[in-house]
Write a protein that holds these residues in place. Structure first.
Motif, PDB file in Angstrom:
ATOM      1  N   ASN A  41       0.999  -1.237  -0.059  1.00  0.00           N
ATOM      2  CA  ASN A  41      -0.001  -0.016  -0.035  1.00  0.00           C
ATOM      3  C   ASN A  41       0.850   1.351   0.075  1.00  0.00           C
ATOM      4  OD1 ASN A  41      -2.415  -1.317  -0.061  1.00  0.00           O
ATOM      5  ND2 ASN A  41      -2.625  -1.514   2.063  1.00  0.00           N
ATOM      6  N   GLN A  42       2.012   1.348   0.682  1.00  0.00           N
ATOM      7  CA  GLN A  42       2.738   2.349   0.784  1.00  0.00           C
ATOM      8  C   GLN A  42       3.449   2.568  -0.582  1.00  0.00           C
ATOM      9  OE1 GLN A  42       5.505   1.640   3.952  1.00  0.00           O
ATOM     10  NE2 GLN A  42       4.176   2.284   5.609  1.00  0.00           N
ATOM     11  N   GLN A  43       3.911   1.355  -1.223  1.00  0.00           N
ATOM     12  CA  GLN A  43       4.342   1.646  -2.661  1.00  0.00           C
ATOM     13  C   GLN A  43       3.627   1.976  -3.758  1.00  0.00           C
ATOM     14  OE1 GLN A  43       7.692   0.926  -3.138  1.00  0.00           O
ATOM     15  NE2 GLN A  43       7.281   2.036  -5.354  1.00  0.00           N
ATOM     16  N   ILE A  44       2.121   1.713  -3.448  1.00  0.00           N
ATOM     17  CA  ILE A  44       1.226   2.153  -4.524  1.00  0.00           C
ATOM     18  C   ILE A  44       1.047   3.866  -4.175  1.00  0.00           C
ATOM     19  CG2 ILE A  44      -1.356   2.153  -4.919  1.00  0.00           C
ATOM     20  CD1 ILE A  44      -1.325  -0.694  -4.458  1.00  0.00           C
ATOM     21  N   GLU A  45       1.117   4.190  -2.968  1.00  0.00           N
ATOM     22  CA  GLU A  45       1.116   5.588  -2.426  1.00  0.00           C
ATOM     23  C   GLU A  45       2.381   6.454  -3.225  1.00  0.00           C
ATOM     24  OE1 GLU A  45      -0.600   8.998  -0.849  1.00  0.00           O
ATOM     25  OE2 GLU A  45      -1.351   7.135  -1.502  1.00  0.00           O
ATOM     26  N   ILE A  46       3.550   5.829  -2.810  1.00  0.00           N
ATOM     27  CA  ILE A  46       4.736   6.633  -3.453  1.00  0.00           C
ATOM     28  C   ILE A  46       4.630   6.390  -4.919  1.00  0.00           C
ATOM     29  CG2 ILE A  46       7.372   6.126  -3.793  1.00  0.00           C
ATOM     30  CD1 ILE A  46       7.017   4.733  -0.759  1.00  0.00           C
ATOM     31  N   ASP A  47       4.082   5.501  -5.591  1.00  0.00           N
ATOM     32  CA  ASP A  47       4.075   5.789  -7.028  1.00  0.00           C
ATOM     33  C   ASP A  47       2.901   6.870  -7.450  1.00  0.00           C
ATOM     34  OD1 ASP A  47       5.887   3.678  -7.297  1.00  0.00           O
ATOM     35  OD2 ASP A  47       4.090   2.225  -7.401  1.00  0.00           O
ATOM     36  N   ARG A  48       2.134   6.759  -6.928  1.00  0.00           N
ATOM     37  CA  ARG A  48       0.976   7.963  -6.921  1.00  0.00           C
ATOM     38  C   ARG A  48       1.435   9.309  -6.712  1.00  0.00           C
ATOM     39  NH1 ARG A  48      -2.296  11.348  -4.553  1.00  0.00           N
ATOM     40  NH2 ARG A  48      -1.797  10.544  -2.575  1.00  0.00           N
ATOM     41  N   LEU A  49       2.131   9.553  -5.756  1.00  0.00           N
ATOM     42  CA  LEU A  49       2.981  10.573  -5.426  1.00  0.00           C
ATOM     43  C   LEU A  49       3.868  11.297  -6.480  1.00  0.00           C
ATOM     44  CD1 LEU A  49       2.832  10.627  -1.523  1.00  0.00           C
ATOM     45  CD2 LEU A  49       1.495  12.044  -3.015  1.00  0.00           C
ATOM     46  N   ASN A  50       4.681  10.112  -6.861  1.00  0.00           N
ATOM     47  CA  ASN A  50       5.764  10.438  -7.854  1.00  0.00           C
ATOM     48  C   ASN A  50       5.116  10.730  -9.105  1.00  0.00           C
ATOM     49  OD1 ASN A  50       8.226  10.029  -6.357  1.00  0.00           O
ATOM     50  ND2 ASN A  50       8.186   7.683  -6.553  1.00  0.00           N
ATOM     51  N   ASN A  51       3.996  10.302  -9.414  1.00  0.00           N
ATOM     52  CA  ASN A  51       3.423  10.423 -10.980  1.00  0.00           C
ATOM     53  C   ASN A  51       2.890  11.969 -10.808  1.00  0.00           C
ATOM     54  OD1 ASN A  51       3.816   8.155 -11.936  1.00  0.00           O
ATOM     55  ND2 ASN A  51       1.982   7.210 -11.351  1.00  0.00           N
ATOM     56  N   GLU A  52       2.453  12.198  -9.553  1.00  0.00           N
ATOM     57  CA  GLU A  52       1.878  13.901  -9.489  1.00  0.00           C
ATOM     58  C   GLU A  52       3.050  14.792  -9.356  1.00  0.00           C
ATOM     59  OE1 GLU A  52      -0.457  14.535  -6.084  1.00  0.00           O
ATOM     60  OE2 GLU A  52      -1.799  12.770  -6.254  1.00  0.00           O
ATOM     61  N   ASP A  54       5.892  14.130 -10.956  1.00  0.00           N
ATOM     62  CA  ASP A  54       6.377  14.263 -12.553  1.00  0.00           C
ATOM     63  C   ASP A  54       5.227  15.210 -13.143  1.00  0.00           C
ATOM     64  OD1 ASP A  54       8.540  12.660 -11.908  1.00  0.00           O
ATOM     65  OD2 ASP A  54       7.405  10.861 -12.737  1.00  0.00           O
ATOM     66  N   TYR A  55       4.104  15.130 -12.933  1.00  0.00           N
ATOM     67  CA  TYR A  55       3.151  15.976 -13.682  1.00  0.00           C
ATOM     68  C   TYR A  55       3.304  17.513 -13.447  1.00  0.00           C
ATOM     69  CZ  TYR A  55      -1.239  18.383 -14.639  1.00  0.00           C
ATOM     70  OH  TYR A  55      -2.270  19.083 -15.099  1.00  0.00           O
ATOM     71  N   TYR A  56       3.639  17.883 -12.024  1.00  0.00           N
ATOM     72  CA  TYR A  56       3.673  19.166 -11.567  1.00  0.00           C
ATOM     73  C   TYR A  56       5.246  19.816 -12.238  1.00  0.00           C
ATOM     74  CZ  TYR A  56      -0.770  19.278  -9.101  1.00  0.00           C
ATOM     75  OH  TYR A  56      -1.802  19.208  -8.957  1.00  0.00           O
ATOM     76  N   GLU A  57       6.119  18.851 -12.171  1.00  0.00           N
ATOM     77  CA  GLU A  57       7.458  19.281 -12.818  1.00  0.00           C
ATOM     78  C   GLU A  57       7.439  19.393 -14.224  1.00  0.00           C
ATOM     79  OE1 GLU A  57      10.159  16.337 -11.371  1.00  0.00           O
ATOM     80  OE2 GLU A  57      10.639  17.344  -9.531  1.00  0.00           O
ATOM     81  N   ASN A  58       6.638  18.481 -14.801  1.00  0.00           N
ATOM     82  CA  ASN A  58       6.425  19.123 -16.272  1.00  0.00           C
ATOM     83  C   ASN A  58       5.559  20.396 -16.495  1.00  0.00           C
ATOM     84  OD1 ASN A  58       7.786  16.652 -16.995  1.00  0.00           O
ATOM     85  ND2 ASN A  58       6.120  15.273 -17.300  1.00  0.00           N
ATOM     86  N   GLN A  59       4.542  20.622 -15.638  1.00  0.00           N
ATOM     87  CA  GLN A  59       4.031  21.857 -15.649  1.00  0.00           C
ATOM     88  C   GLN A  59       4.768  22.617 -15.555  1.00  0.00           C
ATOM     89  OE1 GLN A  59       0.945  22.557 -16.773  1.00  0.00           O
ATOM     90  NE2 GLN A  59       0.218  20.248 -17.220  1.00  0.00           N
TER      91      GLN A  59
END
Length: 84
Positions: A41-52, A54-59
């Motif tokens: 569950n923590q790994q899923i949360e880490i992946d979700r936060l990393n995706n967010e 990446d999204y904001y860094e790209n923005q």
């Protein structure tokens, strides 16, 4: 104490030790399973936060022409230029 009572006591103690080890093993397996589920569950949360992230860094990279950062004091300046 005669031999039969000693033998019965020995067998009872051996069975008790085996049952105790079995209970401890089951408890360990359950504990490991719960920890693994928590880690997943923590790994899923880490992946979700990393995706967010990446999204904001790209923005930020796409909009970097309009925003400048002052690294010394952390101020953010937004430059909005109007076309005349």
């Amino acid at each position: 104490m005669n031999q039969t009572k000693k033998a019965k006591l020995f067998v009872f103690l051996a069975i008790a030790v085996i049952v105790l080890l079995l209970i401890i093993s089951i408890a360990q397996i359950v504990s490991i399973n719960n920890k693994q589920r928590e880690i997943d569950n923590q790994q899923i949360e880490i992946d979700r936060l990393n995706n967010e992230l990446d999204y904001y860094e790209n923005q930020k990279i796409e909009n970097s022409d309009d925003i400048s950062y002052d690294d010394k004091n952390g101020d953010v300046e937004i430059n909005i230029e109007e076309n005349e």
